[in-house]
Design a protein around this motif. Sequence first.
Motif, mmCIF file in Angstrom:
data_model
loop_
_atom_site.group_PDB
_atom_site.id
_atom_site.type_symbol
_atom_site.label_atom_id
_atom_site.label_comp_id
_atom_site.label_asym_id
_atom_site.label_seq_id
_atom_site.Cartn_x
_atom_site.Cartn_y
_atom_site.Cartn_z
ATOM 1 N N LYS A 167 18.848 43.961 25.475
ATOM 2 C CA LYS A 167 18.959 44.560 26.805
ATOM 3 C C LYS A 167 17.708 45.396 27.050
ATOM 4 C CE LYS A 167 23.321 43.151 26.987
ATOM 5 N NZ LYS A 167 23.760 42.025 27.838
ATOM 6 N N ARG A 168 17.652 46.002 28.231
ATOM 7 C CA ARG A 168 16.534 46.882 28.567
ATOM 8 C C ARG A 168 16.960 48.338 28.401
ATOM 9 N NH1 ARG A 168 11.823 45.761 31.061
ATOM 10 N NH2 ARG A 168 12.595 43.720 31.765
ATOM 11 N N VAL A 169 16.064 49.142 27.836
ATOM 12 C CA VAL A 169 16.326 50.572 27.687
ATOM 13 C C VAL A 169 16.234 51.231 29.066
ATOM 14 C CG1 VAL A 169 15.622 52.729 26.600
ATOM 15 C CG2 VAL A 169 15.363 50.569 25.354
ATOM 16 N N VAL A 170 17.351 51.807 29.494
ATOM 17 C CA VAL A 170 17.398 52.489 30.787
ATOM 18 C C VAL A 170 17.413 54.008 30.600
ATOM 19 C CG1 VAL A 170 18.856 52.902 32.814
ATOM 20 C CG2 VAL A 170 18.457 50.562 32.006
ATOM 21 N N GLY A 171 18.069 54.460 29.546
ATOM 22 C CA GLY A 171 18.157 55.894 29.291
ATOM 23 C C GLY A 171 17.867 56.221 27.838
ATOM 24 N N VAL A 172 17.072 57.271 27.632
ATOM 25 C CA VAL A 172 16.762 57.758 26.283
ATOM 26 C C VAL A 172 17.535 59.052 26.067
ATOM 27 C CG1 VAL A 172 14.500 56.651 26.307
ATOM 28 C CG2 VAL A 172 14.726 59.014 27.087
ATOM 29 N N PRO A 173 17.563 59.581 24.828
ATOM 30 C CA PRO A 173 18.355 60.786 24.564
ATOM 31 C C PRO A 173 18.075 61.925 25.541
ATOM 32 C CG PRO A 173 17.572 59.867 22.507
ATOM 33 C CD PRO A 173 16.932 59.052 23.594
ATOM 34 N N GLY A 174 19.149 62.480 26.101
ATOM 35 C CA GLY A 174 19.038 63.587 27.048
ATOM 36 C C GLY A 174 18.992 63.179 28.504
ATOM 37 N N ASP A 175 18.765 61.901 28.793
ATOM 38 C CA ASP A 175 18.688 61.433 30.178
ATOM 39 C C ASP A 175 20.060 61.477 30.856
ATOM 40 O OD1 ASP A 175 16.003 60.964 30.159
ATOM 41 O OD2 ASP A 175 16.146 58.782 29.964
ATOM 42 N N LYS A 176 20.030 61.767 32.139
ATOM 43 C CA LYS A 176 21.229 61.666 32.970
ATOM 44 C C LYS A 176 21.091 60.408 33.828
ATOM 45 C CE LYS A 176 24.025 64.156 36.394
ATOM 46 N NZ LYS A 176 24.126 65.399 37.219
ATOM 47 N N ILE A 177 21.922 59.419 33.541
ATOM 48 C CA ILE A 177 21.845 58.119 34.192
ATOM 49 C C ILE A 177 22.973 57.998 35.216
ATOM 50 C CG2 ILE A 177 21.832 55.627 33.848
ATOM 51 C CD1 ILE A 177 19.494 57.056 32.547
ATOM 52 N N THR A 178 22.598 57.727 36.447
ATOM 53 C CA THR A 178 23.587 57.481 37.499
ATOM 54 C C THR A 178 23.356 56.085 38.059
ATOM 55 O OG1 THR A 178 23.722 59.815 38.096
ATOM 56 C CG2 THR A 178 24.472 58.223 39.732
ATOM 57 N N TYR A 179 24.438 55.318 38.193
ATOM 58 C CA TYR A 179 24.362 53.978 38.756
ATOM 59 C C TYR A 179 25.409 53.880 39.850
ATOM 60 C CZ TYR A 179 23.893 48.860 38.895
ATOM 61 O OH TYR A 179 23.661 47.559 39.287
ATOM 62 N N GLU A 180 24.952 53.918 41.084
ATOM 63 C CA GLU A 180 25.850 53.857 42.239
ATOM 64 C C GLU A 180 25.302 52.879 43.251
ATOM 65 O OE1 GLU A 180 26.231 57.813 43.705
ATOM 66 O OE2 GLU A 180 27.706 58.415 42.200
ATOM 67 N N ASN A 181 26.208 52.089 43.813
ATOM 68 C CA ASN A 181 25.828 51.088 44.809
ATOM 69 C C ASN A 181 24.692 50.207 44.291
ATOM 70 O OD1 ASN A 181 27.741 52.093 46.712
ATOM 71 N ND2 ASN A 181 26.303 53.741 47.211
#
Length: 306
Positions: A167-181
Amino acid sequence: MTLQSILGNFALILFVLMVVTGIIWVLDLVVLSKQRRAAADKALADYDARTAKLTADGIKLDSNTASRSQIEAALLRQPTWIEYSGSFFPVIALVFCLRSFLYEPFKIPSSSMVPTLLVGDLILVNKFTYGIRLPIINQKIVQLNDPQRGDVMVFKYPMDMSQDYIKRVVGVPGDKITYENKKLTVNGKPISYAAQDDYLDDESLVYKKQFKENLSGVEHRILNDDRAPTLNYGDVRDFPNKEACTYSSEGFTCVVPAGNYFMMGDNRDNSADSRYWGFVPDKNIVGKAVAVWMNLSNPRRIGAIH
C-alpha cells in the motif's frame, strides 16, 4: 507456524536449503574428502605393491586392469548428493543474501494499487532503505531511513503475518489523518487533487474518476468509484489502537500511534487497508517498492514506481 505459512515463506525455505547444503559442503571439505583421500592413498599403495610384485615375478599386467589414475579418480569422486550440495550451496547462499538484505521480487496479486501498480506487475522491493533486518524473524538490527508519506511500501499484513501486503504510506507516527468525502487531510492540511481523464478498470470494465494526488510532494494517481461510499463501516474490524480513530458517516479521523504507519491503496474504493484493519507496526515493514521489472502481459510497464 502452520505448514501453509512455512510453504508460503520462501525466505525460510531458502534458509533451510542454505543451511543443509552448507553443512554438507563443510562436512565434505573437512571430513569426507579427507576420508576419500586416505582410502585412495591406501588403494594406490596396494596397487603399487601388487604391480611391483607382479613385475618382479615376470607377470605382465592384464590390459583390462584399471590404471592407477582410474583407481584414484574413482575413489576421489564425490557422491552425487555431495556434488549437488556443493554446487547448489553458493548459489542458494547468494540468492538468500540478495533477497534478505538488498532486493526482493514480489508479484502484485490484486488491484488495490491501480493505477500505480497493475495485477501481474513483478516489482522489486528495496530491503535496506528502511533499515537492515534479520531474515525470517524480520528483526531490525540497523536503523537507516524511516518511511515517508507517499512511499509505496510492502509489509506483513497485521491480521496474518504470513501474507505480504503493498500500500502507500499516508500517515507516519504522530500524523492526524482525516478521510472525508473521499479526500484526505493530513495534520489539518487538505491534500491537493487534480482531475485526470477517467480510468477504465480492466476488471469491472467500469470507468472510475481519476485524480493526481499530491501527498507531501509525492504526486501519484488515485481512483475513486462514484458508486462506492466513502467508508464501509460494517467492514471495519477491531485492531490495536483503534481508540485512536473516530468514525462517522462521512469518513474517519485517526491519529497514528508512535512506531506505526497508516496505509491506503491508490484504488481507494477497492482497497482493504488501514481504514479497515488498522495501523502497520514498524516491525511488520518488509521494504520499499522501487520498480516494476517485468509484466509478462505488458512489457511497457517496466520502470520506476511513482
